[in-house]
Design an enzyme around this catalytic site. Structure first.
Site, PDB file in Angstrom:
ATOM      1  N   ASP A   1      -2.539   9.817   4.945  1.00 19.08           N
ATOM      2  CA  ASP A   1      -3.412   9.817   6.118  1.00 19.08           C
ATOM      3  C   ASP A   1      -3.876  11.244   6.389  1.00 19.08           C
ATOM      4  OD1 ASP A   1      -2.763   7.140   6.338  1.00 19.08           O
ATOM      5  OD2 ASP A   1      -1.197   7.491   7.826  1.00 19.08           O
TER       6      ASP A   1
ATOM      7  N   ASP B   1       6.899  -0.813  10.545  1.00 18.81           N
ATOM      8  CA  ASP B   1       7.479  -0.613   9.220  1.00 18.81           C
ATOM      9  C   ASP B   1       8.935  -0.176   9.343  1.00 18.81           C
ATOM     10  OD1 ASP B   1       4.896  -1.127   8.328  1.00 18.81           O
ATOM     11  OD2 ASP B   1       4.389   0.995   8.177  1.00 18.81           O
TER      12      ASP B   1
ATOM     13  N   PHE C   1     -11.533   4.422   5.048  1.00 18.77           N
ATOM     14  CA  PHE C   1     -10.377   4.145   4.199  1.00 18.77           C
ATOM     15  C   PHE C   1     -10.857   4.026   2.762  1.00 18.77           C
ATOM     16  CE2 PHE C   1      -7.359   1.366   2.000  1.00 18.77           C
ATOM     17  CZ  PHE C   1      -6.177   2.043   2.260  1.00 18.77           C
TER      18      PHE C   1
ATOM     19  N   LEU D   1       7.485  -7.666  19.280  1.00 17.33           N
ATOM     20  CA  LEU D   1       6.856  -7.830  20.591  1.00 17.33           C
ATOM     21  C   LEU D   1       6.612  -6.491  21.285  1.00 17.33           C
ATOM     22  CD1 LEU D   1       9.203 -10.724  21.778  1.00 17.33           C
ATOM     23  CD2 LEU D   1       6.963 -10.953  20.663  1.00 17.33           C
ATOM     24  N   GLY D   2       6.542  -5.407  20.531  1.00 13.56           N
ATOM     25  CA  GLY D   2       6.327  -4.098  21.133  1.00 13.56           C
ATOM     26  C   GLY D   2       7.490  -3.718  22.030  1.00 13.56           C
TER      27      GLY D   2
ATOM     28  N   ASN E   1       3.258  -9.229  14.139  1.00 10.99           N
ATOM     29  CA  ASN E   1       3.346  -8.913  15.561  1.00 10.99           C
ATOM     30  C   ASN E   1       2.697 -10.073  16.329  1.00 10.99           C
ATOM     31  OD1 ASN E   1       0.526  -8.509  15.526  1.00 10.99           O
ATOM     32  ND2 ASN E   1       0.739  -6.308  15.223  1.00 10.99           N
TER      33      ASN E   1
ATOM     34  N   GLN F   1      -2.334  -6.162   8.611  1.00  8.14           N
ATOM     35  CA  GLN F   1      -3.771  -5.962   8.820  1.00  8.14           C
ATOM     36  C   GLN F   1      -4.648  -6.680   7.802  1.00  8.14           C
ATOM     37  OE1 GLN F   1      -1.435  -3.558   8.152  1.00  8.14           O
ATOM     38  NE2 GLN F   1      -2.404  -1.705   7.385  1.00  8.14           N
ATOM     39  N   GLN F   2      -4.082  -7.158   6.702  1.00  8.28           N
ATOM     40  CA  GLN F   2      -4.907  -7.861   5.720  1.00  8.28           C
ATOM     41  C   GLN F   2      -5.238  -9.287   6.146  1.00  8.28           C
ATOM     42  OE1 GLN F   2      -6.593  -6.265   3.981  1.00  8.28           O
ATOM     43  NE2 GLN F   2      -5.765  -5.472   2.071  1.00  8.28           N
TER      44      GLN F   2
ATOM     45  N   SER G   1       0.810  -1.213   0.000  1.00  7.24           N
ATOM     46  CA  SER G   1       0.000   0.000   0.000  1.00  7.24           C
ATOM     47  C   SER G   1       0.846   1.267   0.000  1.00  7.24           C
ATOM     48  CB  SER G   1      -0.929   0.013   1.220  1.00  7.24           C
ATOM     49  OG  SER G   1      -0.171  -0.014   2.414  1.00  7.24           O
TER      50      SER G   1
END
Length: 327
Positions: free
Chosen positions: A12, A257, A116, A224-225, A195, A172-173, A8
């Protein structure tokens, strides 16, 4: 290492409403809702997963090839990416649709109303990678990021057909993909990026164990954040790298990213997986401390300083020689 990043490309549009949405809703009139909010602030940020990763790779000294679909409103964004080392020659420009947009309105309680618009991204599957993969300058790795699902599946299959290594980054897909589609996306990937939540989704969609997935892929990289990152390979002990401590997170958007950009840059320079994971965490930290997915600066002196503080001077000496001429 020549890296092509598919996925993509978007902008934004972020707005802030100084009141509360709840105060504007009349319970017995919700079937006839018609509202307009006067906002105090509008931020337009460059985004899209593939564009974010390509920006990071380019800022770190590589020349990534960006592959995606945009509208004829892409000109200013394209100049920005080119200034940061991104090759946009493979970007498809739609004759009828505009570049994808994410539009979000946030109230003072943090509630959001968003939309979106996929726009030109809907055409991503119409332009394959065949010519790029069979030419003399074919990439050494194709990163398949969130995109029109049909495009993601087409690109992974084309990589298999041409014997080009690919990395799967479904992100997210995953919410749009069924089990068979997830299998087609990840099977044979040199790298699988997720994640923790996405990892659970992959296992749920496939209905299998982690070892089963590791039989399909070369390595599974799980961010893992605040706990850092974990790399799993079949039959090997997991490699876990802690995150950079003391990061003042201003905006989480695009941190994953940025991690991928740092990680792949280190691998392209021939560095170890541990060093790659560490550099990914350092670049992700820089993104977290900036507002916007492409607002951080890849200042090599600063990144090396942070690397040394987080992982030690000896580790920093390993990564420092990798800063060099654009490749």
């Amino acid at each position: 290492m020549r890296i092509a990043v598919t996925g993509s490309i978007a902008t934004d549009h972020l707005m802030v409403f100084p009141g509360r949405f709840a105060d504007q809703l009349v319970p017995d009139q919700l079937a006839h809702l018609s509202l307009s909010f006067l906002v105090d602030d509008l931020e337009v940020r460059r985004g899209g997963v593939a564009a974010n990763i390509a920006f990071g790779l380019g800022s770190l000294g590589l020349t990534p090839q960006l592959v995606g679909s945009v509208g004829d409103d892409f000109a200013e964004y394209e100049l920005w990416l080119k200034r940061h080392g991104v090759d946009t020659g493979a970007v498809h420009v739609s004759a009828t649709r505009q570049t994808a947009r994410f539009m979000c309105l946030t109230d003072q309680d943090g509630n959001q109303i968003a939309a979106f618009y996929a726009g030109a991204m809907a055409e991503a599957a119409d332009t394959g990678l065949g010519g790029m993969l069979s030419g003399p300058a074919r990439p050494d790795l194709v990163l398949v990021c969130p995109n029109e699902p049909a495009a993601m599946l087409r690109f992974t299959q084309e990589c298999r057909d041409h014997g080009v290594p690919f990395a799967a980054d479904p992100s997210q897909q995953l919410a749009r993909l069924n089990g068979e589609e997830v299998r087609r996306l990840v099977d044979g990937a040199a790298w699988l990026f997720t994640n923790e939540y996405e990892k659970a989704l992959v296992l749920e969609r496939l209905g299998c164990t982690e070892d089963d997935v590791l039989d399909m892929v070369g390595a599974w990289v799980t961010t893992l954040g605040a706990a850092g990152v974990r790399i799993d390979r079949r039959g090997e002990e997991p490699l876990t790298v802690p995150a950079v401590p003391g990061v003042r997170a201003l905006d989480p958007t695009g941190a994953g990213d940025a991690f991928r950009a740092g990680f792949l840059t280190a691998l392209s320079r021939g560095l170890s997986e541990r060093t790659a994971a560490r550099l990914g965490c350092v670049v992700a930290g820089a993104a977290l401390e900036s507002v916007g997915s492409q607002a951080y600066e890849a200042d090599t002196a600063r990144l090396t300083e942070v690397f040394a503080a987080a992982y030690g001077q000896e580790a920093a000496r390993e990564v420092e020689p990798s800063w060099g001429a654009r490749s």
